[in-house]
Design an enzyme around this catalytic site. Structure first.
Site, PDB file in Angstrom:
ATOM      1  N   ARG A 194       0.833  -1.203   0.000  1.00  0.00           N
ATOM      2  CA  ARG A 194       0.000   0.000   0.000  1.00  0.00           C
ATOM      3  C   ARG A 194       0.868   1.254   0.000  1.00  0.00           C
ATOM      4  NH1 ARG A 194      -5.264  -0.938   1.736  1.00  0.00           N
ATOM      5  NH2 ARG A 194      -5.619   1.234   1.116  1.00  0.00           N
ATOM      6  N   ASP A 287     -12.231  -8.841  11.328  1.00  0.00           N
ATOM      7  CA  ASP A 287     -11.882  -8.252  10.035  1.00  0.00           C
ATOM      8  C   ASP A 287     -12.966  -8.509   8.993  1.00  0.00           C
ATOM      9  OD1 ASP A 287     -10.268  -6.962   8.095  1.00  0.00           O
ATOM     10  OD2 ASP A 287      -8.479  -7.702   9.097  1.00  0.00           O
TER      11      ASP A 287
END
Length: 487
Positions: A194, A287
C-alpha cells in the site's frame, strides 16, 4: 452535487430521509457495532449517534452503507453511473490525444474535469479551530469504537492517512486500521504494497532521519474519503482525483507540525510521526473476512498534535462478515473497475466481485469468446493487470449469455460447461492476502481459474450441447397476454 464537507453531505442525507439521529445513549464499546451491523444488513440509513456513552463527541456510522449513498457521495444518483467515473479513470491511466474533430469534442468532458485536479491551499481552516499539542494530546476523548468482543482495543477505522515519499512531490492518501495503544500512540496497520507503507519503506532505506511525518484526517468530505479508497493510477494524487469527483478543487491546509497537507474541512486531524524502528504487536481484530485476524508487528505512530473543528463529529465504521461497509464500497468500486478492465480487454462484457467473497477474493467475468483458450488468457490477464486483483483467489469466466450477478446462472454454467481437469488452472506460491489464514504460508498461496465457457472445436472432441431457448415470437405473445392469465 458538490459537498464542501461532511456536514453538507449529512444535511443532504437527512433531507432525503437517509440518515437516522439516535438520541438514546449507546456505548461505542460493541453496542454501536451491533446496531450498525443490523442496519447495514437491512439496507438502512446512515446512523448519527448523538450521545455515545461517556463522550461528548457524536459518532457517525454507516455513512456509505448502501451503493446509492456511495454514488451520492460522488455526485451521482445511482451506482450504475459510477461507470462514468471508471471511464474517466481509464482515460487518466492511458490518456489519448484526439484523432479528429469528432473525437476532440467527445473528449472535452475529460479535459474539463482536469481543471479541478490542482489542490487549493488555504491559510485558515475549520479543522484547526482547536489545537492540542504535546502533553495535552489525548485521543481517548474521542468515542473510538471497539467493534467485536475479542478485539484487543478500540480501533480507528475511517481515518485518511497522509504520507509523502522521500523523493515524491505527490502525497499519498490511504485508509488503514489504527489500534489505540495510549492517549498519544496508535499502531499503523498497513499492507506492504500500500502507498503509505511504500512511502515509509523508501524513507527508511534512504535517510538516517529518526522521524517520518504522518497525519490522519478524520471526517473529511465524501469525495476525499472515496478518493482515498479508489484504485487510481500511481502517478495521480488522491487529492487530485477527489477534485475530479467533487467538481471543484480540494481545499487543503498545511499541518502545524510538518509539511503535509490535510483536507481543510476535516472534523479531526491527528498529526505525528513514526520512529524509525518503533513497532508493536497489532491485533487481534475482527476483520472483513468475518474472522479475527492474526497478530503481527506494525509501525507505531506518536501523535504530537490534535486539531479539530468546533463541535466535531467522529466518523467511524466496523469490519466484519459481509455485508459490511467495506463490502458495500467494494460493490461501488466494482462498477468503476469495469471500464478500466474493458479498455485493456474489450471482450469482457461484465466483471463482478460478489460482496460475500470478501470484496476481492472471487471474481466472475463474462466475455464474448473469440478463440480457443480465450478464457485462460482473461484469467491470467486479470491476475496481472491491476494490483488490486493480485489477491483474487478464484476467477470464473463465463460466456456473455450468463448473468455474472446471478448465482443461478453462474452455477449452471460451471456444472454444464466445465470439466474440472481440462478447465481449471491452479497456480501455486503466489501472493495472497496475509489475513487469509487458509493459505499454508502467510502471504503465499495458490489461486484457481475456472473456464466455464462453451467449448469450441479444438477444446473438446465431443458435440457440444445446444442451450434450450423458447422462440422469441412465443415469448413476446405470452408477455402480451400474461396479465390476462392472472397467474
Amino acid at each position: 452535487m458538490k459537498y464542501k464537507d461532511l456536514r453538507d453531505f449529512i444535511k443532504i442525507l437527512e433531507h432525503r430521509g437517509d440518515l437516522k439521529r439516535i438520541k438514546f445513549p449507546i456505548n461505542p464499546d460493541l453496542e454501536i457495532t451491533e446496531i450498525a451491523d443490523r442496519t447495514i444488513k437491512s439496507g438502512g440509513p446512515a446512523l448519527f449517534f448523538e450521545n455515545p456513552t461517556g463522550y461528548t463527541i457524536p459518532v457517525l456510522c454507516n455513512l456509505f452503507g448502501t451503493p446509492n449513498r456511495i454514488a451520492l457521495g460522488m455526485g451521482k444518483e445511482s451506482i450504475l453511473s459510477l461507470r462514468d467515473v471508471g471511464k474517466l479513470l481509464a482515460f487518466l491511466r492511458e490518456p489519448e490525444l484526439p484523432t479528429g474533430v469528432h473525437d476532440f469534442f467527445s473528449k472535452i468532458p475529460h479535459f474539463r474535469h482536469i481543471l479541478h485536479m490542482p489542490i487549493k491551499r488555504v491559510s485558515t481552516a475549520p479543522c484547526q479551530e482547536n489545537v492540542w499539542c504535546n502533553q495535552d494530546v489525548d485521543i481517548t476523548h474521542m468515542p473510538i469504537m471497539r467493534c467485536w468482543p475479542q478485539d484487543v482495543s478500540p480501533v480507528i477505522t475511517w481515518g485518511i492517512t497522509i504520507t509523502r515519499g522521500l523523493k515524491s512531490k505527490r502525497q499519498n492518501l490511504g485508509i488503514y486500521r489504527q489500534q489505540v495503544l495510549s492517549k498519544n500512540k496508535i499502531i499503523m496497520r498497513w499492507l506492504s504494497h500500500r502507498g503509505g507503507a511504500l512511502d515509509f519503506q523508501e524513507w527508511h532505506k534512504n535517510t538516517s532521519e529518526r522521524r517520518f511525518p504522518i497525519t490522519v484526517a478524520l471526517g473529511a468530505d465524501p469525495a476525499t474519503l472515496i478518493g482515498a479508497v479508489v484504485p487510481i493510477p500511481d502517478t495521480l494524487s488522491e487529492y487530485a482525483f477527489s477534485g475530479l469527483l467533487r467538481g471543484c478543487r480540494t481545499e487543503v491546509i498545511k499541518c502545524i507540525s510538518c509539511d503535509l497537507d490535510v483536507p481543510a474541512n476535516s472534523e479531526i486531524v491527528l498529526e505525528g510521526y513514526l520512529e524509525r524502528d518503533e513497532t508493536a504487536i497489532e491485533g487481534p481484530f475482527g476483520d472483513h473476512t468475518g474472522y479475527y485476524n492474526t497478530t503481527a508487528k506494525f509501525p507505531v505512530c506518536t501523535i504530537t498534535h490534535i486539531t479539530q473543528r468546533n463541535n466535531p463529529i467522529y466518523l467511524s465504521t466496523y469490519t466484519g462478515r459481509p455485508p459490511d461497509e467495506p463490502a458495500i464500497l467494494g460493490m461501488a468500486m466494482n462498477e468503476m473497475f469495469i471500464p478500466i478492465i474493458q479498455k485493456q480487454f474489450p471482450e469482457i462484457t461484465d466483471f463482478y466481485l460478489p460482496p460475500e467473497g470478501c470484496s476481492y477474493r472471487l471474481a466472475i467475468v463474462t466475455i464474448k469468446k473469440q478463440y480457443i483458450g480465450h478464457a485462460k488468457r482473461i484469467i491470467f490477464g486479470i491476475w496481472s493487470f491491476l494490483k488490486q486483483f493480485m489477491y483474487t483467489k478464484f476467477i470464473i469466466v463465463c460466456d456473455d449469455d450468463i448473468n455474472a450477478r446471478d448465482w443461478n446462472d453462474v452455477v449452471w454454467a460451471i456444472t454444464t460447461r466445465m470439466e474440472p481437469d481440462r478447465d481449471t488452472i491452479i497456480v501455486k506460491n503466489t501472493p495472497i492476502d496475509y489475513l487469509d489464514f487458509s493459505s499454508p504460508i502467510s502471504g503465499l498461496g495458490s489461486k484457481i481459474g475456472m473456464d466455464a465457457t462453451n467449448k469450441w472445436p479444438g477444446e473438446t472432441e465431443r458435440e457440444w450441447g445446444i442451450p434450450i431457448k423458447m422462440h422469441d415470437t412465443v415469448r413476446h405473445y405470452i408477455d402480451s397476454i400474461w396479465d390476462k392469465l392472472d397467474i
